[in-house]
Design a protein around this motif. Structure first.
Motif, short mmCIF file in Angstrom:
data_model
loop_
_atom_site.label_atom_id
_atom_site.label_comp_id
_atom_site.label_asym_id
_atom_site.label_seq_id
_atom_site.Cartn_x
_atom_site.Cartn_y
_atom_site.Cartn_z
N LYS A 1 -2.03 -11.99 3.11
CA LYS A 1 -1.07 -11.58 2.08
C LYS A 1 -1.56 -10.32 1.36
CE LYS A 1 -1.52 -15.54 0.39
NZ LYS A 1 -1.66 -16.89 -0.09
N GLU A 2 -2.85 -10.28 1.07
CA GLU A 2 -3.41 -9.13 0.35
C GLU A 2 -3.32 -7.85 1.19
OE1 GLU A 2 -4.66 -12.96 -0.97
OE2 GLU A 2 -5.13 -12.06 0.97
N ASP A 3 -3.65 -7.99 2.46
CA ASP A 3 -3.56 -6.88 3.41
C ASP A 3 -2.12 -6.38 3.50
OD1 ASP A 3 -4.30 -5.24 5.76
OD2 ASP A 3 -3.33 -6.81 6.96
N PHE A 4 -1.19 -7.31 3.63
CA PHE A 4 0.22 -6.96 3.76
C PHE A 4 0.74 -6.27 2.50
CE2 PHE A 4 4.69 -8.86 4.80
CZ PHE A 4 5.15 -7.61 5.18
N LYS A 5 0.42 -6.80 1.35
CA LYS A 5 0.90 -6.23 0.09
C LYS A 5 0.50 -4.76 -0.01
CE LYS A 5 0.68 -6.62 -4.94
NZ LYS A 5 0.27 -5.24 -5.20
N GLN A 6 -0.76 -4.47 0.25
CA GLN A 6 -1.24 -3.09 0.12
C GLN A 6 -0.60 -2.18 1.18
OE1 GLN A 6 -3.27 -1.95 -2.47
NE2 GLN A 6 -2.29 -0.12 -1.68
N LYS A 7 -0.56 -2.64 2.42
CA LYS A 7 0.03 -1.83 3.48
C LYS A 7 1.51 -1.56 3.22
CE LYS A 7 -2.97 -3.11 7.35
NZ LYS A 7 -3.05 -3.87 8.63
N LEU A 8 2.24 -2.58 2.78
CA LEU A 8 3.67 -2.42 2.54
C LEU A 8 3.92 -1.44 1.39
CD1 LEU A 8 6.60 -3.10 3.17
CD2 LEU A 8 6.35 -5.17 1.75
N GLU A 9 3.20 -1.60 0.30
CA GLU A 9 3.38 -0.68 -0.82
C GLU A 9 3.07 0.76 -0.40
OE1 GLU A 9 1.79 0.18 -5.35
OE2 GLU A 9 1.29 -1.73 -4.42
N ASP A 10 1.96 0.96 0.28
CA ASP A 10 1.61 2.31 0.75
C ASP A 10 2.68 2.88 1.67
OD1 ASP A 10 -0.78 2.04 -0.65
OD2 ASP A 10 -2.01 1.66 1.14
N PHE A 11 3.20 2.05 2.55
CA PHE A 11 4.21 2.50 3.51
C PHE A 11 5.50 2.88 2.80
CE2 PHE A 11 4.68 2.75 8.08
CZ PHE A 11 6.05 2.83 8.26
N ILE A 12 5.94 2.05 1.86
CA ILE A 12 7.18 2.35 1.12
C ILE A 12 7.05 3.67 0.39
CG2 ILE A 12 8.64 1.64 -0.83
CD1 ILE A 12 7.99 -1.31 0.00
N VAL A 13 5.96 3.86 -0.33
CA VAL A 13 5.78 5.09 -1.10
C VAL A 13 5.70 6.30 -0.18
CG1 VAL A 13 4.21 6.31 -2.67
CG2 VAL A 13 4.74 3.90 -3.07
N ALA A 14 5.02 6.17 0.96
CA ALA A 14 4.88 7.29 1.89
C ALA A 14 6.18 7.63 2.60
CB ALA A 14 3.80 6.98 2.91
N ILE A 15 6.94 6.63 3.00
CA ILE A 15 8.14 6.86 3.81
C ILE A 15 9.41 6.96 2.98
CG2 ILE A 15 9.58 5.93 5.70
CD1 ILE A 15 6.72 6.91 6.51
N ILE A 16 9.61 6.08 2.05
CA ILE A 16 10.84 6.04 1.23
C ILE A 16 10.65 6.85 -0.05
CG2 ILE A 16 12.53 4.55 0.07
CD1 ILE A 16 12.38 4.12 3.15
N GLY A 17 9.47 6.77 -0.62
CA GLY A 17 9.18 7.41 -1.90
C GLY A 17 9.14 6.37 -3.00
N ARG A 18 8.76 6.80 -4.17
CA ARG A 18 8.74 5.88 -5.33
C ARG A 18 10.15 5.66 -5.83
NH1 ARG A 18 4.66 3.09 -6.87
NH2 ARG A 18 2.81 4.19 -6.28
N GLY A 19 10.46 4.42 -6.14
CA GLY A 19 11.78 4.08 -6.65
C GLY A 19 11.90 4.40 -8.13
N ARG A 20 13.10 4.26 -8.64
CA ARG A 20 13.40 4.59 -10.04
C ARG A 20 13.54 3.34 -10.89
NH1 ARG A 20 16.28 7.21 -6.50
NH2 ARG A 20 18.17 6.01 -6.75
N ARG A 21 13.10 2.23 -10.42
CA ARG A 21 13.30 0.96 -11.11
C ARG A 21 12.64 0.94 -12.46
NH1 ARG A 21 11.10 -4.86 -10.02
NH2 ARG A 21 12.65 -5.95 -11.17
#
Length: 168
Positions: free
Chosen positions: A148-168
């Motif tokens: 879970k820890e590995d996934f959380k970090q990888k997913l967050e990094d991937f979202i920010v790199a590919i999609i960008g930071r959200g405006r939430r």
């Protein structure tokens, strides 16, 4: 009825040639723009109890930390047809996270639908299930996770790199 397609094109045997009309192109553009302005991330994954902690401790917090609102169809009460609700919710999302761990057909369908309407898909799978990933999606980059820890970090990094930071 909405005149998004014109079927007066040439046809061969049983194949019909459809042409997207200007109204159809406008509709597709508006759909894509609406999704790009969204702060929602649709999550397609198995609802198996064995993955509940992965949702709560990896996927959900990674999406939130990236500035987006995670949305899983089973987390919101509704009384609509589930297939229609899923498609409407995907249309209103900036992107989709599709975790194919446990190889559920619905996850593949939801990811394919999103891709078909131009919404980015982030694919993921647990390491031990990687050999079972469907042939047709293997060419896409998958976040391969072990914990879970590995996934959380990888997913967050991937979202920010590919999609960008959200405006939430």
């Amino acid at each position: 009825e909405r005149k998004l397609l014109n079927n007066k094109g040439e046809s061969r045997k049983s194949l019909r040639k459809l042409i997207i009309t200007p109204a159809g192109w406008n509709f597709l553009s508006e759909t894509k723009n609406r999704a790009a302005q969204s702060s929602r991330c649709f999550v397609a994954m198995s609802f198996s109890p064995t993955l509940d902690e992965v949702w709560a401790e990896a996927i959900q917090p990674a999406i939130e930390s990236s500035g987006f609102e995670p949305h899983r169809i089973d987390q919101t009460p509704h009384n609509e047809r589930i297939d229609v609700k899923i498609m409407a919710d995907i249309k209103e999302s900036a992107f989709v996270v599709a975790d194919v761990t446990e190889q559920k057909a619905g996850v593949y369908f939801e990811a394919g639908y999103a891709m078909g309407i131009g919404i980015p898909v982030i694919w993921s799978v647990r390491q031990d299930d990687l050999p079972n990933v469907h042939f047709d999606t293997r060419q896409y980059c998958h976040i391969v996770w072990e914990s879970k820890e590995d996934f959380k970090q990888k997913l967050e990094d991937f979202i920010v790199a590919i999609i960008g930071r959200g405006r939430r």
